[in-house]
Design a protein around this motif. Structure first.
Motif, PDB file in Angstrom:
ATOM      1  N   GLN A  57       0.823  -1.204   0.000  1.00  0.00           N
ATOM      2  CA  GLN A  57       0.000   0.000   0.000  1.00  0.00           C
ATOM      3  C   GLN A  57       0.859   1.256   0.000  1.00  0.00           C
ATOM      4  OE1 GLN A  57      -3.600  -0.094  -0.219  1.00  0.00           O
ATOM      5  NE2 GLN A  57      -2.910   1.891  -0.970  1.00  0.00           N
ATOM      6  N   ARG A  86       2.094   1.838  -3.419  1.00  0.00           N
ATOM      7  CA  ARG A  86       1.030   2.383  -4.265  1.00  0.00           C
ATOM      8  C   ARG A  86       0.851   3.882  -4.002  1.00  0.00           C
ATOM      9  NH1 ARG A  86      -1.609  -1.731  -6.852  1.00  0.00           N
ATOM     10  NH2 ARG A  86      -1.661  -3.779  -5.821  1.00  0.00           N
ATOM     11  N   TYR A  87       0.865   4.287  -2.719  1.00  0.00           N
ATOM     12  CA  TYR A  87       0.775   5.720  -2.390  1.00  0.00           C
ATOM     13  C   TYR A  87       1.922   6.481  -3.040  1.00  0.00           C
ATOM     14  CZ  TYR A  87      -2.623   4.550   1.305  1.00  0.00           C
ATOM     15  OH  TYR A  87      -3.725   4.129   2.004  1.00  0.00           O
ATOM     16  N   VAL A 109      -6.360   8.539  -3.464  1.00  0.00           N
ATOM     17  CA  VAL A 109      -6.176   7.278  -2.737  1.00  0.00           C
ATOM     18  C   VAL A 109      -7.096   7.188  -1.521  1.00  0.00           C
ATOM     19  CG1 VAL A 109      -3.810   6.999  -3.551  1.00  0.00           C
ATOM     20  CG2 VAL A 109      -4.238   8.186  -1.380  1.00  0.00           C
ATOM     21  N   TRP A 113       9.298   0.233  -9.632  1.00  0.00           N
ATOM     22  CA  TRP A 113       8.122  -0.233  -8.906  1.00  0.00           C
ATOM     23  C   TRP A 113       6.865  -0.262  -9.763  1.00  0.00           C
ATOM     24  CZ3 TRP A 113       9.025   2.636  -3.589  1.00  0.00           C
ATOM     25  CH2 TRP A 113       9.884   1.844  -2.807  1.00  0.00           C
ATOM     26  N   ILE A 151       4.761  -3.565  -9.614  1.00  0.00           N
ATOM     27  CA  ILE A 151       3.371  -3.531  -9.148  1.00  0.00           C
ATOM     28  C   ILE A 151       2.433  -4.063 -10.222  1.00  0.00           C
ATOM     29  CG2 ILE A 151       1.448  -1.972  -8.639  1.00  0.00           C
ATOM     30  CD1 ILE A 151       3.057  -2.553  -6.205  1.00  0.00           C
ATOM     31  N   ASN A 152       2.705  -3.732 -11.484  1.00  0.00           N
ATOM     32  CA  ASN A 152       1.880  -4.272 -12.577  1.00  0.00           C
ATOM     33  C   ASN A 152       1.974  -5.795 -12.629  1.00  0.00           C
ATOM     34  OD1 ASN A 152       0.968  -1.770 -13.384  1.00  0.00           O
ATOM     35  ND2 ASN A 152       2.550  -1.490 -14.934  1.00  0.00           N
ATOM     36  N   ASP A 158       0.028  -7.166  -9.626  1.00  0.00           N
ATOM     37  CA  ASP A 158      -1.418  -7.106  -9.852  1.00  0.00           C
ATOM     38  C   ASP A 158      -1.873  -8.202 -10.800  1.00  0.00           C
ATOM     39  OD1 ASP A 158      -1.678  -4.952  -8.169  1.00  0.00           O
ATOM     40  OD2 ASP A 158      -1.651  -3.444  -9.761  1.00  0.00           O
TER      41      ASP A 158
END
Length: 288
Positions: free
Chosen positions: A4, A7-8, A25, A68, A72-73, A76
């Motif tokens: 998280q 992501r932020y 967010v 990142w 992150i992709n 996901d």
């Protein structure tokens, strides 16, 4: 450091504005600031240069942003795939089957699976000894189609259909017009009667019941090969009606009174949702 927080960071790195990022967010600006500060403290890296008016990425921040975003992709995508597997919409399952369903039932069934579970990967095997019970219990296969019901307390079975077995003869063969009892002197191309398979047992029973001592000139377990040899007039055979769908020229099928079944078998209390979906689709075909 948490997913998280990363992501932020990525949203802030794109917006370069704490207020706008906080709205995107769905947290307060002060909470966002604390999360970014905690990330920087843990990494011991300054990610942003900021004053009362501006927010800028540091060079280290730019590097992490680039790395990142890709990670992150990927993460996901992995999670999406895991959810599909959990829902029974993806994954890999293995299926064993008798060759006699190759031309009719199996292609139709695979079409149903493709239409309903398109991301499911299938591994198909036609075992020569037809020991589906052993393959299921050793987890070498997940679904086993068989001509007889597997009688094991750890395996569940469902009968899908029955079909006649047939004399398979060349076109214009004399048996098409005469009594099939007159096959004593015919040359047979069939599975070896000494085998322990269900179909070999069925053939032994049929010959015994009709008091026929077959003259076997070629033994083969491969239906496609048998059909081609019969079409060339080398002999006759006995096969399930399903083989008629092979559409081999110069052969005819004469239905006998005997029938043969097809069962789908699976491990009892199966936890794999993909396997459960395959069984449900098989049940749907049975009901139709």
């Amino acid at each position: 450091m948490t997913i998280q927080q990363i992501r932020y960071f990525l949203v802030l790195a794109k917006e370069l504005h704490f207020w706008n990022t906080a709205e995107k967010v769905f947290i307060s600006q002060s909470s966002l600031s604390r999360q970014i500060q905690a990330l920087e403290d843990e990494l011991q890296i300054q990610l942003f240069e900021r004053d009362k008016r501006n927010v800028k990425l540091t060079n280290a921040g730019k590097f992490l942003q680039e790395q990142w975003i890709e990670k992150i992709n990927e993460f996901d995508q992995i999670i999406r795939q895991a959810k599909k597997i959990d829902d029974g919409k993806a994954g890999t399952i293995s299926i064993t089957y008798p060759g006699s369903i190759t031309y009719d039932f199996l292609p139709k069934f695979l079409e149903v699976l493709n239409n309903n579970i398109p991301e499911l990967k299938l591994e198909l095997t036609e075992p020569t000894d037809e020991n589906h019970e052993k393959l299921l219990l050793s987890f070498e296969t997940d679904i086993a189609f068989s001509r007889d019901k597997i009688k094991n307390a750890n395996i569940d079975s469902l009968k899908l259909y029955s079909e006649p077995i047939c004399l398979v003869v060349p076109k214009n063969h004399r048996l098409l017009k005469n009594n099939i009892a007159e096959i004593e002197n015919e040359k047979f191309i069939i599975s070896g009667l000494h085998q322990t398979t269900f179909f070999a047992s069925l053939l032994r029973t049929w010959f015994s019941k009709n008091r026929i001592e077959p003259k076997i000139i070629i033994e083969s377990d491969f239906g496609g090969m048998i059909l081609n040899l019969v079409s060339k007039g080398l002999g006759i055979s006995i096969l399930p009606l399903s083989f008629k769908s092979a559409l081999i020229e110069n052969i005819e099928f004469i239905e006998l009174e005997e029938t043969i079944d097809l069962y789908i078998n699976w491990r009892q209390n199966e936890l794999n949702n993909a396997i459960k979906k395959v069984i449900e689709l098989a049940e749907g075909i049975r009901e139709r």
